[in-house]
Design a protein around this motif. Structure first.
Motif, PDB file in Angstrom:
ATOM      1  N   UNK A   1       0.847  -1.221  -0.129  1.00 45.35           N
ATOM      2  CA  UNK A   1       0.115  -0.118  -0.004  1.00 45.35           C
ATOM      3  C   UNK A   1       1.026   1.124  -0.008  1.00 45.35           C
ATOM      4  N   UNK A   2       1.849   1.231   0.859  1.00 40.61           N
ATOM      5  CA  UNK A   2       2.942   2.369   0.735  1.00 40.61           C
ATOM      6  C   UNK A   2       3.446   2.833  -0.632  1.00 40.61           C
ATOM      7  N   UNK A   3       4.123   1.701  -0.999  1.00 40.01           N
ATOM      8  CA  UNK A   3       4.742   2.010  -2.228  1.00 40.01           C
ATOM      9  C   UNK A   3       3.932   2.317  -3.463  1.00 40.01           C
ATOM     10  N   UNK A   4       2.743   2.051  -3.522  1.00 41.64           N
ATOM     11  CA  UNK A   4       1.754   2.237  -4.583  1.00 41.64           C
ATOM     12  C   UNK A   4       1.127   3.572  -4.288  1.00 41.64           C
ATOM     13  N   UNK A   5       1.158   4.243  -2.905  1.00 40.50           N
ATOM     14  CA  UNK A   5       0.753   5.673  -2.561  1.00 40.50           C
ATOM     15  C   UNK A   5      -0.801   5.566  -2.195  1.00 40.50           C
ATOM     16  N   UNK A   6      -1.167   4.211  -1.866  1.00 37.75           N
ATOM     17  CA  UNK A   6      -2.681   4.043  -1.484  1.00 37.75           C
ATOM     18  C   UNK A   6      -2.738   4.123   0.021  1.00 37.75           C
ATOM     19  N   UNK A   7      -1.511   4.169   0.611  1.00 35.71           N
ATOM     20  CA  UNK A   7      -1.795   4.018   2.372  1.00 35.71           C
ATOM     21  C   UNK A   7      -2.477   5.647   2.826  1.00 35.71           C
ATOM     22  N   UNK A   8      -3.443   5.381   3.591  1.00 35.35           N
ATOM     23  CA  UNK A   8      -3.848   6.551   4.217  1.00 35.35           C
ATOM     24  C   UNK A   8      -3.340   7.428   5.120  1.00 35.35           C
ATOM     25  N   UNK A   9      -2.174   8.156   4.663  1.00 35.58           N
ATOM     26  CA  UNK A   9      -1.559   8.962   5.600  1.00 35.58           C
ATOM     27  C   UNK A   9      -2.240  10.017   6.086  1.00 35.58           C
ATOM     28  N   UNK A  10      -2.075  10.557   7.458  1.00 38.94           N
ATOM     29  CA  UNK A  10      -2.662  11.854   7.951  1.00 38.94           C
ATOM     30  C   UNK A  10      -2.191  13.029   7.207  1.00 38.94           C
ATOM     31  N   UNK A  11      -3.056  13.943   7.136  1.00 37.21           N
ATOM     32  CA  UNK A  11      -2.823  15.127   6.259  1.00 37.21           C
ATOM     33  C   UNK A  11      -1.781  15.835   6.910  1.00 37.21           C
ATOM     34  N   UNK A  12      -0.772  16.501   6.313  1.00 35.53           N
ATOM     35  CA  UNK A  12       0.478  17.432   6.832  1.00 35.53           C
ATOM     36  C   UNK A  12      -0.264  18.368   7.833  1.00 35.53           C
ATOM     37  N   UNK A  32       7.491   8.064   6.583  1.00 38.15           N
ATOM     38  CA  UNK A  32       8.208   7.051   7.196  1.00 38.15           C
ATOM     39  C   UNK A  32       9.719   6.970   7.068  1.00 38.15           C
ATOM     40  N   UNK A  33      10.532   6.624   7.948  1.00 42.49           N
ATOM     41  CA  UNK A  33      11.922   6.717   8.098  1.00 42.49           C
ATOM     42  C   UNK A  33      12.268   5.463   7.833  1.00 42.49           C
ATOM     43  N   UNK A  34      13.206   5.370   6.604  1.00 42.74           N
ATOM     44  CA  UNK A  34      13.677   4.121   5.977  1.00 42.74           C
ATOM     45  C   UNK A  34      15.438   4.339   5.878  1.00 42.74           C
ATOM     46  N   UNK A  35      15.823   3.192   5.487  1.00 44.67           N
ATOM     47  CA  UNK A  35      17.451   3.343   5.159  1.00 44.67           C
ATOM     48  C   UNK A  35      17.735   3.164   3.760  1.00 44.67           C
ATOM     49  N   UNK A  36      18.865   3.236   3.387  1.00 46.14           N
ATOM     50  CA  UNK A  36      19.012   3.252   1.862  1.00 46.14           C
ATOM     51  C   UNK A  36      18.479   2.142   0.993  1.00 46.14           C
ATOM     52  N   UNK A  37      18.122   1.159   1.609  1.00 45.64           N
ATOM     53  CA  UNK A  37      17.409   0.095   0.803  1.00 45.64           C
ATOM     54  C   UNK A  37      16.130   0.587   0.122  1.00 45.64           C
ATOM     55  N   UNK A  38      15.382   1.785   0.532  1.00 44.71           N
ATOM     56  CA  UNK A  38      14.119   2.121   0.231  1.00 44.71           C
ATOM     57  C   UNK A  38      14.346   3.152  -0.868  1.00 44.71           C
ATOM     58  N   UNK A  39      13.392   3.381  -1.760  1.00 48.61           N
ATOM     59  CA  UNK A  39      13.553   4.271  -2.867  1.00 48.61           C
ATOM     60  C   UNK A  39      12.817   5.777  -2.083  1.00 48.61           C
ATOM     61  N   UNK A  40      13.381   6.859  -2.452  1.00 52.48           N
ATOM     62  CA  UNK A  40      12.952   8.216  -1.862  1.00 52.48           C
ATOM     63  C   UNK A  40      11.412   8.354  -2.620  1.00 52.48           C
ATOM     64  N   UNK A  41      10.496   8.400  -1.732  1.00 52.72           N
ATOM     65  CA  UNK A  41       9.239   9.007  -2.279  1.00 52.72           C
ATOM     66  C   UNK A  41       8.586  10.214  -1.501  1.00 52.72           C
ATOM     67  N   UNK A  42       7.766  10.701  -1.727  1.00 47.71           N
ATOM     68  CA  UNK A  42       7.099  11.885  -0.810  1.00 47.71           C
ATOM     69  C   UNK A  42       6.754  11.320   0.649  1.00 47.71           C
ATOM     70  N   UNK A  43       6.439   9.982   0.537  1.00 48.57           N
ATOM     71  CA  UNK A  43       6.327   9.494   1.908  1.00 48.57           C
ATOM     72  C   UNK A  43       7.332   8.626   2.761  1.00 48.57           C
ATOM     73  N   UNK A  44       8.621   8.459   2.249  1.00 50.28           N
ATOM     74  CA  UNK A  44       9.506   7.773   2.515  1.00 50.28           C
ATOM     75  C   UNK A  44      10.875   8.693   2.615  1.00 50.28           C
ATOM     76  N   UNK A  45      11.291   8.736   3.819  1.00 54.22           N
ATOM     77  CA  UNK A  45      12.550   9.732   3.909  1.00 54.22           C
ATOM     78  C   UNK A  45      13.943   8.667   4.295  1.00 54.22           C
ATOM     79  N   UNK A  46      14.671   9.022   3.561  1.00 48.75           N
ATOM     80  CA  UNK A  46      15.786   7.935   3.574  1.00 48.75           C
ATOM     81  C   UNK A  46      17.318   8.788   3.503  1.00 48.75           C
ATOM     82  N   UNK A  47      18.212   8.315   4.051  1.00 50.85           N
ATOM     83  CA  UNK A  47      19.515   9.228   4.350  1.00 50.85           C
ATOM     84  C   UNK A  47      20.290   9.583   2.873  1.00 50.85           C
ATOM     85  N   UNK A  48      20.858  10.688   2.904  1.00 53.88           N
ATOM     86  CA  UNK A  48      21.877  10.819   1.884  1.00 53.88           C
ATOM     87  C   UNK A  48      22.653   9.810   1.385  1.00 53.88           C
ATOM     88  N   UNK A  49      23.233   9.615   0.057  1.00 56.09           N
ATOM     89  CA  UNK A  49      24.127   8.678  -0.169  1.00 56.09           C
ATOM     90  C   UNK A  49      25.575   9.189   0.447  1.00 56.09           C
TER      91      UNK A  49
END
Length: 116
Positions: A1-12, A32-49
């Motif tokens: 659901x998260x990767x497809x963008x259909x997860x119901x996140x709360x409003x900003x 969502x806070x993730x590591x380098x394995x995840x793709x950067x999206x508007x709902x996924x925060x990952x570290x800089x390379x």
């Protein structure tokens, strides 16, 4: 659901402790806070390379804080999973029930008087 963008996140919303009535209140999306394995999206925060953060002080500091946030979340989940085995596998319940299940486990673990 998260990767497809259909997860119901709360409003900003405004950050806790800020004056929400001001025009320039800091409003941020929920992520969502993730590591380098995840793709950067508007709902996924990952570290800089490493290549980028090695020569940029602001990015290096961001990576340190991001890592601390992720580590705190993972440690909390590990402690909770020791007491509630249901979190070791996918939870076969409706999405509406998961929130209540997780909050019950958090409150029970927090107020049970056990020390880690």
């Amino acid at each position: 659901m998260i990767s497809e963008g259909t997860f119901p996140f709360p409003r900003p919303s405004a950050l806790p402790g800020t004056d929400k009535s001001l025009q320039d209140a800091t409003v941020l999306p929920h992520v969502i806070v993730g590591d380098e394995a995840f793709h950067l999206t508007t709902t996924m925060m990952r570290p800089y390379p490493n290549k980028q953060s090695r020569h940029n002080e602001e990015k290096r500091i961001f990576n340190i804080r991001h890592s601390r946030t992720r580590r705190t979340s993972e440690n909390s989940f590990e402690i909770m999973s020791k007491y509630w085995r249901v979190f070791f596998t996918p939870i076969p319940v409706l999405m509406e029930v998961v929130d209540d299940l997780v909050m019950s486990a958090v409150f029970s673990t927090t107020f049970s008087g056990t020390k880690e």
